[in-house]
Design an enzyme around this catalytic site. Structure first.
Site, short mmCIF file in Angstrom:
data_model
loop_
_atom_site.label_atom_id
_atom_site.label_comp_id
_atom_site.label_asym_id
_atom_site.label_seq_id
_atom_site.Cartn_x
_atom_site.Cartn_y
_atom_site.Cartn_z
CB CYS A 124 -1.11 0.34 1.60
SG CYS A 124 0.09 0.09 2.84
CG HIS A 171 -4.45 0.23 3.63
ND1 HIS A 171 -3.85 -0.64 2.67
CD2 HIS A 171 -5.84 0.29 3.01
CE1 HIS A 171 -4.27 -1.02 1.71
NE2 HIS A 171 -5.41 -0.12 1.46
CG HIS A 183 -6.39 0.62 -1.93
ND1 HIS A 183 -6.63 -0.25 -0.35
CD2 HIS A 183 -7.81 0.09 -2.87
CE1 HIS A 183 -8.03 -0.80 -1.33
NE2 HIS A 183 -8.37 -0.60 -2.30
#
Length: 207
Positions: A124, A171, A183
């Protein structure tokens, strides 16, 4: 003898006067040609904030003057608010945030690999860091560091390019507008677009 000498002097003075008159006539003609209004060539309409103005493509110069071209072209530079036919108007400048969005979107479908930061696999924060690097901006490597890299932005004020944090900062992704983020989600899932509401929002930052 004296009379002959005087006659010669008079004839010499007459020749000199005639030459001076001829030279003066040539000079006057040349000067008149230069001072006469030049004849414009075909004109192009130029749109300005105050109306349309016809501007010639070139100015025709008087013929027969050594060393001078036949005409001088007129070049109109592109100016804000002025449209010139055949000259495309400059487009809006793309921001580095939009460049980062475009970079991230170009990697949709690439695999998620923990610890990878591109160019063909990402986790990520690796995707966020790599995308901003393509826009000429250096970001920290981890999602926790990225959350504090810019200025805080509220959920309601999000703009494309903002770095969005989820799961308490564990994240990260890039907001692309219309309530979506791009993402690298998790193992087994490729880089993709997802609704921002599909994950617990922790905050956002504007680089």
């Amino acid at each position: 003898m004296a009379t002959t000498t005087v006659k010669r002097q008079v004839r010499g003075m007459q020749r000199t006067a005639r030459r001076a008159a001829a030279a003066g006539a040539v000079g006057a003609a040349t000067l008149s040609a230069l001072l006469l209004p030049a004849t414009p060539a075909s004109a192009q309409p130029v749109n300005t904030p105050v109306g349309t103005i016809d501007v010639p493509d070139a100015i025709q110069l008087p013929a027969g003057i050594p060393g001078l071209p036949e005409s001088l072209p007129i070049i109109i530079p592109a100016l804000p608010g002025i449209g010139v036919p055949g000259v495309p108007a400059p487009g809006p400048q793309r921001s580095f945030r939009q460049a980062a969005v475009d970079a991230a979107m170009s990697r949709i479908g690439d695999p998620y690999v923990y610890g990878a930061a591109g160019p063909n696999a990402f986790d990520c924060s690796g995707l966020v860091q790599w995308s901003y690097a393509q826009a000429g901006v250096s970001l920290p490597r981890t999602s926790y560091e990225q959350a504090g890299a810019g200025s805080p932005v509220s959920y309601d004020a999000l703009e494309p390019g903002d770095v969005v944090s989820f799961y308490g900062g564990g994240h990260s992704g890039i907001y692309i507008g219309d309530g979506n983020v791009v993402h690298a989600s998790t193992s087994g899932q490729p880089v993709k677009v997802a609704p921002i509401s599909s994950m617990p929002f922790s905050g956002a930052t504007r680089i």
